[in-house]
Design a protein around this motif. Structure first.
Motif, mmCIF file in Angstrom:
data_model
loop_
_atom_site.group_PDB
_atom_site.id
_atom_site.type_symbol
_atom_site.label_atom_id
_atom_site.label_comp_id
_atom_site.label_asym_id
_atom_site.label_seq_id
_atom_site.Cartn_x
_atom_site.Cartn_y
_atom_site.Cartn_z
ATOM 1 N N ILE A 1 77.298 16.453 21.848
ATOM 2 C CA ILE A 1 77.588 16.862 23.223
ATOM 3 C C ILE A 1 76.821 18.142 23.504
ATOM 4 N N ALA A 2 76.045 18.150 24.583
ATOM 5 C CA ALA A 2 75.283 19.342 24.975
ATOM 6 C C ALA A 2 76.234 20.320 25.655
ATOM 7 N N ILE A 3 76.438 21.465 24.997
ATOM 8 C CA ILE A 3 77.343 22.482 25.531
ATOM 9 C C ILE A 3 76.604 23.796 25.783
ATOM 10 N N THR A 4 75.861 24.265 24.796
ATOM 11 C CA THR A 4 75.162 25.545 24.948
ATOM 12 C C THR A 4 73.941 25.380 25.850
ATOM 13 N N ASP A 5 73.445 26.493 26.345
ATOM 14 C CA ASP A 5 72.235 26.456 27.176
ATOM 15 C C ASP A 5 71.078 25.806 26.425
ATOM 16 N N ASN A 6 70.911 26.121 25.144
ATOM 17 C CA ASN A 6 69.816 25.543 24.361
ATOM 18 C C ASN A 6 69.972 24.040 24.183
ATOM 19 N N GLU A 7 71.205 23.593 23.935
ATOM 20 C CA GLU A 7 71.444 22.157 23.790
ATOM 21 C C GLU A 7 71.156 21.431 25.099
ATOM 22 N N ILE A 8 71.615 21.997 26.203
ATOM 23 C CA ILE A 8 71.352 21.396 27.512
ATOM 24 C C ILE A 8 69.856 21.376 27.787
ATOM 25 N N ALA A 9 69.186 22.491 27.565
ATOM 26 C CA ALA A 9 67.738 22.574 27.817
ATOM 27 C C ALA A 9 66.968 21.557 26.981
ATOM 28 N N SER A 10 67.461 21.261 25.774
ATOM 29 C CA SER A 10 66.762 20.293 24.920
ATOM 30 C C SER A 10 66.775 18.887 25.517
ATOM 31 N N CYS A 11 67.660 18.634 26.471
ATOM 32 C CA CYS A 11 67.781 17.312 27.097
ATOM 33 C C CYS A 11 66.832 17.122 28.275
ATOM 34 N N TRP A 12 66.125 18.175 28.647
ATOM 35 C CA TRP A 12 65.296 18.135 29.848
ATOM 36 C C TRP A 12 64.285 16.985 29.847
ATOM 37 N N GLU A 13 63.503 16.843 28.800
ATOM 38 C CA GLU A 13 62.441 15.823 28.791
ATOM 39 C C GLU A 13 63.033 14.426 28.976
ATOM 40 N N ALA A 14 64.109 14.128 28.266
ATOM 41 C CA ALA A 14 64.699 12.789 28.345
ATOM 42 C C ALA A 14 65.301 12.516 29.721
ATOM 43 N N ILE A 15 65.921 13.515 30.312
ATOM 44 C CA ILE A 15 66.545 13.271 31.614
ATOM 45 C C ILE A 15 65.515 13.286 32.742
ATOM 46 N N GLU B 1 64.321 19.982 39.015
ATOM 47 C CA GLU B 1 63.424 21.084 38.674
ATOM 48 C C GLU B 1 63.883 21.704 37.361
ATOM 49 N N ARG B 2 62.949 21.836 36.438
ATOM 50 C CA ARG B 2 63.271 22.332 35.102
ATOM 51 C C ARG B 2 63.974 23.691 35.128
ATOM 52 N N GLU B 3 63.525 24.600 36.010
ATOM 53 C CA GLU B 3 64.079 25.954 36.021
ATOM 54 C C GLU B 3 65.542 26.000 36.493
ATOM 55 N N HIS B 4 66.009 24.931 37.141
ATOM 56 C CA HIS B 4 67.399 24.891 37.606
ATOM 57 C C HIS B 4 68.259 23.928 36.791
ATOM 58 N N PHE B 5 67.662 23.266 35.816
ATOM 59 C CA PHE B 5 68.332 22.193 35.093
ATOM 60 C C PHE B 5 69.588 22.654 34.366
ATOM 61 N N VAL B 6 69.509 23.714 33.579
ATOM 62 C CA VAL B 6 70.661 24.158 32.798
ATOM 63 C C VAL B 6 71.812 24.558 33.720
ATOM 64 N N SER B 7 71.524 25.317 34.763
ATOM 65 C CA SER B 7 72.608 25.742 35.665
ATOM 66 C C SER B 7 73.195 24.550 36.415
ATOM 67 N N LEU B 8 72.381 23.558 36.745
ATOM 68 C CA LEU B 8 72.885 22.357 37.410
ATOM 69 C C LEU B 8 73.847 21.600 36.493
ATOM 70 N N ILE B 9 73.469 21.439 35.235
ATOM 71 C CA ILE B 9 74.352 20.757 34.284
ATOM 72 C C ILE B 9 75.646 21.558 34.100
ATOM 73 N N LYS B 10 75.550 22.871 34.013
ATOM 74 C CA LYS B 10 76.751 23.719 33.883
ATOM 75 C C LYS B 10 77.690 23.519 35.085
ATOM 76 N N ASP B 11 77.114 23.426 36.293
ATOM 77 C CA ASP B 11 77.929 23.161 37.483
ATOM 78 C C ASP B 11 78.582 21.787 37.402
ATOM 79 N N LEU B 12 77.815 20.786 36.964
ATOM 80 C CA LEU B 12 78.371 19.439 36.823
ATOM 81 C C LEU B 12 79.484 19.408 35.776
ATOM 82 N N GLN B 13 79.325 20.182 34.718
ATOM 83 C CA GLN B 13 80.354 20.232 33.679
ATOM 84 C C GLN B 13 81.685 20.749 34.235
#
Length: 144
Positions: free
Chosen positions: A6-20, A28-40
């Motif tokens: 489960i991607a929880i940390t910023d680094n874990e979430i960021a590692s999912c960028w290419e696949a998603i 947009e890559r620069e907003h990806f981690v914060s978007l996932i955090k909001d969705l969480q």
């Protein structure tokens, strides 16, 4: 069997960028981690599989109840890097999601898929999904 995390940390979430980004190129890559955090905050969970330190497949889901179908696991996102397709990662994620759904007393797993995604549709049919509805949407302009 490959470990599903489960991607929880910023680094874990960021590692999912290419696949998603294969599935959601409008993001947009620069907003990806914060978007996932909001969705969480809304119950979204992001699963991922890595091979040799590379995130090769992801699945994003949430659990909720609707009047027409009861409690369900809704699969928002399922994607595998193109060079890693055909290795069973998507099926492994779907099987894992079925276990999560059962543990949470869901009566179904549901998803929407674009009409042109025929390769994905073959997978869903192979995994015993059926087409049960049309999905309609209407764009609106919110007043901010």
């Amino acid at each position: 069997m490959t470990e599903i995390k489960i991607a929880i940390t910023d680094n874990e979430i960021a590692s999912c960028w290419e696949a998603i980004s294969v599935l959601r190129p409008m993001l947009e890559r620069e907003h990806f981690v914060s978007l996932i955090k909001d969705l969480q905050k809304e119950g979204y969970q992001l699963l991922y599989i890595q091979e040799e330190g590379i995130t090769v497949a992801i699945a994003g889901y949430r659990i909720y109840t609707m009047l027409y179908c009861g409690k369900m696991l809704y699969l928002d996102d399922l994607s595998t890097l193109e060079t890693y397709r055909g290795k069973g990662y998507a099926s492994q994620l779907l099987n894992h999601l079925k276990e999560i759904a059962l543990e949470n007393n869901c009566v179904s797993i549901q998803l929407d898929s674009g009409p042109g995604r025929t390769t994905a549709h073959k997978l869903y049919f192979k995994e015993d999904f059926t087409i049960s509805a049309y999905h309609f949407h209407k764009n609106i302009e919110p007043k901010l």
